[in-house]
Write a protein that holds these residues in place. Structure first.
Motif, PDB file in Angstrom:
ATOM      1  N   UNK A 132     -17.482 -22.829  54.092  1.00  0.00           N
ATOM      2  CA  UNK A 132     -16.143 -22.725  54.679  1.00  0.00           C
ATOM      3  C   UNK A 132     -15.675 -24.074  55.218  1.00  0.00           C
ATOM      4  N   UNK A 133     -16.620 -24.940  55.618  1.00  0.00           N
ATOM      5  CA  UNK A 133     -16.256 -26.279  56.069  1.00  0.00           C
ATOM      6  C   UNK A 133     -15.802 -27.176  54.933  1.00  0.00           C
ATOM      7  N   UNK A 134     -16.264 -26.902  53.722  1.00  0.00           N
ATOM      8  CA  UNK A 134     -15.909 -27.711  52.553  1.00  0.00           C
ATOM      9  C   UNK A 134     -14.701 -27.161  51.791  1.00  0.00           C
ATOM     10  N   UNK A 135     -14.545 -25.859  51.821  1.00  0.00           N
ATOM     11  CA  UNK A 135     -13.456 -25.207  51.081  1.00  0.00           C
ATOM     12  C   UNK A 135     -12.519 -24.504  52.062  1.00  0.00           C
ATOM     13  N   UNK A 136     -11.256 -24.385  51.719  1.00  0.00           N
ATOM     14  CA  UNK A 136     -10.320 -23.691  52.622  1.00  0.00           C
ATOM     15  C   UNK A 136     -10.429 -22.174  52.498  1.00  0.00           C
ATOM     16  N   UNK A 137     -11.604 -21.639  52.839  1.00  0.00           N
ATOM     17  CA  UNK A 137     -11.835 -20.199  52.742  1.00  0.00           C
ATOM     18  C   UNK A 137     -12.265 -19.668  54.096  1.00  0.00           C
ATOM     19  N   UNK A 138     -11.736 -18.534  54.527  1.00  0.00           N
ATOM     20  CA  UNK A 138     -12.202 -17.932  55.777  1.00  0.00           C
ATOM     21  C   UNK A 138     -13.624 -17.395  55.623  1.00  0.00           C
ATOM     22  N   UNK A 139     -14.444 -17.574  56.635  1.00  0.00           N
ATOM     23  CA  UNK A 139     -15.843 -17.132  56.591  1.00  0.00           C
ATOM     24  C   UNK A 139     -15.925 -15.621  56.396  1.00  0.00           C
TER      25      UNK A 139
END
Length: 122
Positions: free
Chosen positions: A16-23
């Motif tokens: 999630x820190x690398x991609x714009x995805x919610x955990x």
């Protein structure tokens, strides 16, 4: 960079820190089996220095914001006179709001030919 002592939750946070995805939308699989947030990578047999493949599953659920309904007296291929749109309820009521939207078809006209090859035989 992942470490063998990381948990499933740590891996998801790193992704999630690398991609714009919610955990909350992420889950992991290793060899087809789900990897829980509490389980460490070493628990499933991953040792330091090994190259492994983890499957990242992203689940987005479509939230039902509004829903449009067309009346039953509509002829297929023609514009309806109105549509009913169901909106989420207000905080003060628990009933959904239904908004009737009239459609003005008097302004609809056929668009002019805009160019390109036009086969007049077909």
């Amino acid at each position: 960079q992942l470490r063998a002592g990381m948990t499933g939750a740590d891996v998801k946070l790193a992704v999630a820190g690398e991609l714009p995805l919610p955990v909350a939308t992420l889950s992991l699989k290793f060899k087809g089996e789900p990897l829980s947030d509490e389980m460490r990578l070493t628990d499933v047999g991953i040792s330091p220095g090994n190259a492994v493949q983890l499957e990242l599953v992203v689940e987005y659920k479509q939230h039902k914001q509004s829903q449009a309904k067309v009346g039953a007296n509509v002829i297929p291929g023609q514009m309806p006179d109105s549509i009913d749109v169901e909106l989420p309820p207000l905080e003060t009521t628990s009933q959904p709001r239904i908004l009737n939207i009239p459609i003005d078809v008097s302004q609809v006209r056929k668009l002019p030919y805009l160019g390109g090859f036009r086969n007049k035989k077909t």
